[in-house]
Design a protein around this motif. Structure first.
Motif, PDB file in Angstrom:
ATOM      1  N   GLU A   1     -17.476  -1.391   9.222  1.00  0.00           N
ATOM      2  CA  GLU A   1     -18.031  -1.368   8.166  1.00  0.00           C
ATOM      3  C   GLU A   1     -18.104  -1.934   6.319  1.00  0.00           C
ATOM      4  OE1 GLU A   1     -21.187   1.862   9.103  1.00  0.00           O
ATOM      5  OE2 GLU A   1     -21.535   0.409  10.408  1.00  0.00           O
ATOM      6  N   LEU A   2     -16.784  -1.689   6.044  1.00  0.00           N
ATOM      7  CA  LEU A   2     -15.267  -1.785   5.386  1.00  0.00           C
ATOM      8  C   LEU A   2     -15.700  -3.142   4.894  1.00  0.00           C
ATOM      9  CD1 LEU A   2     -12.927   0.507   5.066  1.00  0.00           C
ATOM     10  CD2 LEU A   2     -15.072   0.879   3.997  1.00  0.00           C
ATOM     11  N   SER A   3     -15.597  -3.647   3.929  1.00  0.00           N
ATOM     12  CA  SER A   3     -15.830  -4.489   2.356  1.00  0.00           C
ATOM     13  C   SER A   3     -14.294  -5.391   2.609  1.00  0.00           C
ATOM     14  CB  SER A   3     -16.304  -4.787   1.317  1.00  0.00           C
ATOM     15  OG  SER A   3     -15.543  -4.361   0.957  1.00  0.00           O
ATOM     16  N   GLU A   4     -13.530  -6.701   2.233  1.00  0.00           N
ATOM     17  CA  GLU A   4     -12.500  -7.061   2.648  1.00  0.00           C
ATOM     18  C   GLU A   4     -11.534  -6.458   1.725  1.00  0.00           C
ATOM     19  OE1 GLU A   4     -10.780  -8.407   5.385  1.00  0.00           O
ATOM     20  OE2 GLU A   4      -8.931  -8.425   3.922  1.00  0.00           O
ATOM     21  N   PRO A   5     -11.647  -6.429   1.190  1.00  0.00           N
ATOM     22  CA  PRO A   5     -10.723  -5.543  -0.601  1.00  0.00           C
ATOM     23  C   PRO A   5     -11.330  -3.986   0.028  1.00  0.00           C
ATOM     24  CG  PRO A   5     -12.469  -7.428  -1.489  1.00  0.00           C
ATOM     25  CD  PRO A   5     -13.296  -6.951  -0.238  1.00  0.00           C
ATOM     26  N   GLU A   6     -11.936  -3.235   0.280  1.00  0.00           N
ATOM     27  CA  GLU A   6     -11.848  -2.053   0.714  1.00  0.00           C
ATOM     28  C   GLU A   6     -11.038  -1.636   2.239  1.00  0.00           C
ATOM     29  OE1 GLU A   6     -16.080  -0.756  -0.715  1.00  0.00           O
ATOM     30  OE2 GLU A   6     -16.259  -1.274   1.969  1.00  0.00           O
ATOM     31  N   ALA A   7     -10.754  -3.001   3.127  1.00  0.00           N
ATOM     32  CA  ALA A   7     -10.242  -2.843   4.118  1.00  0.00           C
ATOM     33  C   ALA A   7      -8.700  -2.940   3.448  1.00  0.00           C
ATOM     34  CB  ALA A   7     -10.166  -3.889   4.911  1.00  0.00           C
ATOM     35  N   ARG A   8      -8.551  -3.465   2.619  1.00  0.00           N
ATOM     36  CA  ARG A   8      -7.018  -3.992   2.237  1.00  0.00           C
ATOM     37  C   ARG A   8      -6.322  -2.673   1.908  1.00  0.00           C
ATOM     38  NH1 ARG A   8      -7.917  -8.461  -1.053  1.00  0.00           N
ATOM     39  NH2 ARG A   8      -8.237  -9.223   0.322  1.00  0.00           N
ATOM     40  N   LYS A   9      -7.090  -1.830   0.350  1.00  0.00           N
ATOM     41  CA  LYS A   9      -7.297  -0.879   0.624  1.00  0.00           C
ATOM     42  C   LYS A   9      -6.225   0.404   1.729  1.00  0.00           C
ATOM     43  CE  LYS A   9      -9.355  -0.271  -4.024  1.00  0.00           C
ATOM     44  NZ  LYS A   9     -11.033  -0.730  -4.248  1.00  0.00           N
ATOM     45  N   ILE A  10      -6.947   0.211   2.897  1.00  0.00           N
ATOM     46  CA  ILE A  10      -6.689   0.886   3.455  1.00  0.00           C
ATOM     47  C   ILE A  10      -5.506   1.002   4.518  1.00  0.00           C
ATOM     48  CG2 ILE A  10      -6.692   2.588   5.657  1.00  0.00           C
ATOM     49  CD1 ILE A  10     -10.097   2.916   4.953  1.00  0.00           C
ATOM     50  N   ARG A  11      -4.651  -0.427   4.298  1.00  0.00           N
ATOM     51  CA  ARG A  11      -4.155  -0.931   4.895  1.00  0.00           C
ATOM     52  C   ARG A  11      -2.668  -0.308   4.005  1.00  0.00           C
ATOM     53  NH1 ARG A  11      -6.106  -7.153   5.467  1.00  0.00           N
ATOM     54  NH2 ARG A  11      -7.896  -6.558   6.543  1.00  0.00           N
ATOM     55  N   GLY A  12      -2.142  -0.086   4.768  1.00  0.00           N
ATOM     56  CA  GLY A  12      -0.750   0.549   3.792  1.00  0.00           C
ATOM     57  C   GLY A  12      -0.120   1.426   3.453  1.00  0.00           C
ATOM     58  N   ASP A  13      -1.918   1.821   3.293  1.00  0.00           N
ATOM     59  CA  ASP A  13      -1.911   2.738   2.027  1.00  0.00           C
ATOM     60  C   ASP A  13      -1.874   4.379   3.703  1.00  0.00           C
ATOM     61  OD1 ASP A  13      -1.802   5.186   0.271  1.00  0.00           O
ATOM     62  OD2 ASP A  13      -3.986   4.783  -0.868  1.00  0.00           O
ATOM     63  N   ARG A  14      -2.851   4.400   3.717  1.00  0.00           N
ATOM     64  CA  ARG A  14      -3.379   5.492   4.410  1.00  0.00           C
ATOM     65  C   ARG A  14      -3.223   5.290   6.059  1.00  0.00           C
ATOM     66  NH1 ARG A  14      -8.967   7.450   3.389  1.00  0.00           N
ATOM     67  NH2 ARG A  14      -8.507   9.305   4.789  1.00  0.00           N
ATOM     68  N   ILE A  15      -3.546   3.260   6.784  1.00  0.00           N
ATOM     69  CA  ILE A  15      -2.536   3.232   8.155  1.00  0.00           C
ATOM     70  C   ILE A  15      -2.142   2.709   7.422  1.00  0.00           C
ATOM     71  CG2 ILE A  15      -3.620   2.207   9.889  1.00  0.00           C
ATOM     72  CD1 ILE A  15      -6.440   3.143   9.273  1.00  0.00           C
ATOM     73  N   ALA A  16      -0.403   2.946   8.264  1.00  0.00           N
ATOM     74  CA  ALA A  16       0.145   1.638   8.581  1.00  0.00           C
ATOM     75  C   ALA A  16       0.580   0.785   9.799  1.00  0.00           C
ATOM     76  CB  ALA A  16       1.726   2.428   7.918  1.00  0.00           C
ATOM     77  N   MET A  17       1.662   0.041  10.103  1.00  0.00           N
ATOM     78  CA  MET A  17       1.818  -0.535  10.861  1.00  0.00           C
ATOM     79  C   MET A  17       2.704  -1.430  11.036  1.00  0.00           C
ATOM     80  SD  MET A  17      -0.237  -3.331  13.211  1.00  0.00           S
ATOM     81  CE  MET A  17       0.546  -3.990  14.696  1.00  0.00           C
TER      82      MET A  17
END
Lengths: 309, 332
Positions: free
Chosen positions: B85-101
């Motif tokens: 349900e997050l917007s793309e910029p919000e999702a981007r904030k989580i990627r690499g910061d709280r979830i890494a791949m």
């Protein structure tokens, strides 16, 4: 974990890190593997210096008339002779180099910018946007170049910046496809996905992860554009659509003085003609060598470097 | 470490469906997958190529290329928020910061024209907005952590100067950069030499334990699973067919597919020339699935019931559940 340090011990001393090492290595390869290209590069440098320091190199002003010395053949005083109103041909060619240089580099530079903006965005975003923009590019390219130029010049009037504008658009739009196709291959690389996965913004992906990796085709595109623009500018000036006299331009010299006095004073036509041919030929040689050396298959392979050293 | 089952899980994927549109119809790459990951836990997702493991991982990060792919339905709750349900910029904030791949191919996952330091430091640069000097210092620390020798000099190396194992270490360093709560490793060692595989996995496990991050380990290597995972989800054709603790899955496999996977691992200790036991046949066409159990065409225990109706996951003990109409124990 003893083997890790062992591994590093093998590879570490050989590798020279940093950009300067790369450039030096590249220059070495250019001279060793592509002598003709190296010659072209040196001549391009001569052209560049001539254009930049025209005021210091030319013995006379480009419009300085010595009415007594009209139509003099090449001599010690006038290297390449004089024209019908006593202007030194050598000085005019040197100043003409500046005109070609400014038009060539500006138009090639702006056309690359246009190509990159269109090519990178359409190649990266694809979809309907790509479809729409590329069909517009198709439409633009199906229009004869010369007609576009003549229309533009008759609307804006002749002049250096008009020529630059028109040529930038002309070559920029056509070149966007080359950039686009390079982007299409680069954007499928895992490192682009990896960058997305750490939250890199789209604009940053385009500028940091895609642009540096398509520099090789862009540099080659630039050299071919540079040669083409110089040639086309000469053609336009010849037709009277380029830089208006008395400003010196090689195409103009060929047309105004050269054509009228071809039989009494053949150097008036031969010298600017040689200048155009020589510069364009050398840029092309250099561009060809660049294309070969920047080939992705030869780039960044550690093996190749090790064999060379 | 937080192993209490009462606390809400760190990651909860519920009925996730990710479909891809293709010329041949809709490919149901992930078709109703549910699983949870607790904080600090290592969860493996096992399955063969094309079973939907990687798509599941990419869905969690919302990195499914659209078109042609789309997350059709489901929920991905991460630390209380639904990622879908997050917007793309919000999702981007989580990627690499709280979830890494961490990706599969270390050879191609690093940008050849940027130095290792700039790439390893990129998550810090983006999410922490630190100064270049600070980023560089952190990079040296990170490279040290993943045991890259001479990190001070190595931060300014280019990827082609690194070996495969070193690149994967650099990728791990990049994953750990912002101390994420969850790391998803998509077949992190598949492309590496066998000798380096164990080193890299040990390192990954050690570092996640140190930073108390949860690890989702995607693999097709059962040996890896046995050694590193706390819990296992076995995937087949876009569905989870068996789930349980690593012990459950190894000592008491219930789904015929899990059983088949176990049997197909070559054994060194029984006899000189014990033949390999492959699972016969091919995985089903994901755009044209059989109406019943998706494993039925390849299943040695298949019955009439299996052909007509899809089995659901059913719990047998604690956390152990499997989706099969047949009780393998009874048949064999």
């Amino acid at each position: 974990m003893a083997d890790i340090s062992g591994q590093a011990g093998v590879s570490a001393p050989k590798v020279r890190i940093g950009q300067r090492g790369r450039l030096a290595d590249f220059t070495r390869r250019l001279f060793r593997e592509k002598p003709l290209g190296a010659f072209g590069a040196v001549m391009c440098l001569v052209f560049l210096v001539t254009g930049l320091f025209a005021d210091f190199i030319a013995p006379f002003g480009y419009n300085e008339m010595n009415p007594i010395d009209r139509l003099k053949p090449p001599s010690v005083e006038y290297f390449l002779g004089t024209d019908q109103i006593g202007r030194d041909v050598f000085s005019r060619i040197v100043h003409g180099a500046r005109t070609s240089l400014i038009i060539g580099f500006s138009a090639a530079f702006f056309s690359i910018i246009i190509s990159c903006v269109i090519g990178i965005t359409t190649g990266y975003f694809r979809g309907k946007f790509d479809m729409l923009v590329q069909r517009m590019v198709d439409a633009w390219m199906s229009f004869p170049d010369l007609v576009v130029v003549i229309v533009a010049v008759s609307v804006f009037g002749p002049g250096m910046w008009q020529v630059i504008l028109v040529l930038s658009l002309l070559y920029g739009i056509a070149g966007s496809r080359i950039v686009r196709s390079a982007v299409l291959t680069v954007k499928e690389n895992d490192y682009v996905h990896a960058a997305e996965s750490v939250g890199v913004s789209t604009i940053r992906i385009l500028l940091r992860h895609i642009l540096p990796n398509i520099m090789a085709p862009i540099i080659v595109l630039f050299t071919t554009r540079l040669a083409a623009v110089i040639l086309v500018e000469a053609g336009l000036s010849f037709l009277g659509l380029g830089v208006p006299p008395p400003a010196p331009s090689w195409g103009g010299m060929l047309s105004f003085e050269g054509r009228s006095y071809m039989f009494q004073a053949p150097w008036l036509a031969i010298m600017p003609g040689l200048a155009i041919t020589f510069v364009v030929y050398n840029i092309n040689m250099f561009g060809d060598a660049l294309r070969d050396l920047l080939d992705p298959r030869m780039r960044g392979s550690g093996l190749k470097q090790k064999l060379d050293v | 470490m937080n192993y209490t089952s009462e606390a809400p899980p760190l990651l909860e994927v519920r009925e996730l469906k990710t479909y891809f549109r293709s010329d041949g119809g809709i490919v149901k790459a992930v078709d109703g997958v549910s699983f949870t990951v607790d904080a600090g836990e290592t969860v493996a997702i096992v399955g063969e190529s094309g079973s939907g493991k990687s798509v599941t991982a990419l869905s969690v990060l919302r990195l499914i290329p659209n078109p042609p792919g789309e997350i059709v339905s489901g929920q991905i709750r991460f630390a209380g928020t639904d990622l879908l349900e997050l917007s793309e910029p919000e999702a981007r904030k989580i990627r690499g910061d709280r979830i890494a791949m961490i990706f599969q191919e270390p050879m191609t996952s690093l940008n050849p024209s940027l130095t290792i330091g700039r790439q390893v430091g990129e998550p810090i640069e983006i999410h922490r907005k630190s100064l270049a000097k600070v980023v560089r210092e952190k990079c040296v620390d990170l490279l040290q952590k993943v045991r890259i020798p001479d990190p001070e000099r190595r931060v300014s190396s280019f990827p082609h100067e690194f070996s495969g194992g070193m690149r994967q270490r650099a990728m791990i360093a990049m994953g750990l950069a912002c101390e994420p709560e969850l790391i998803i490793a998509d077949e992190p060692t598949t492309a590496l030499d066998v000798t380096v595989q164990a080193q890299v996995l040990d390192l990954l496990k050690e570092l996640t334990r140190e930073s108390q991050a949860a690890l989702v380990l995607i693999t097709h290597d059962l040996g890896v699973v046995a050694r590193y995972a706390d819990r296992v989800n076995v995937m087949y054709a876009g569905k989870i067919v068996e789930t349980g603790t690593a012990r459950d899955i190894y000592n008491d496999p219930r789904h015929p597919y899990t059983l088949g996977l176990m049997n197909s691992v070559p054994k060194l200790n029984n006899g000189e020339k014990a033949p390999l036991e492959p699972i016969e046949g091919q995985p089903p066409d994901l755009s044209n699935m059989p109406p019943g159990c998706s494993f039925e065409p390849r299943c040695p225990y298949s019955t009439e019931h299996c052909r007509s109706e899809q089995p659901e996951l059913s719990l047998i003990s604690g956390k152990h559940a499997f989706a099969c109409w047949v009780n393998v124990k009874d048949v064999s």
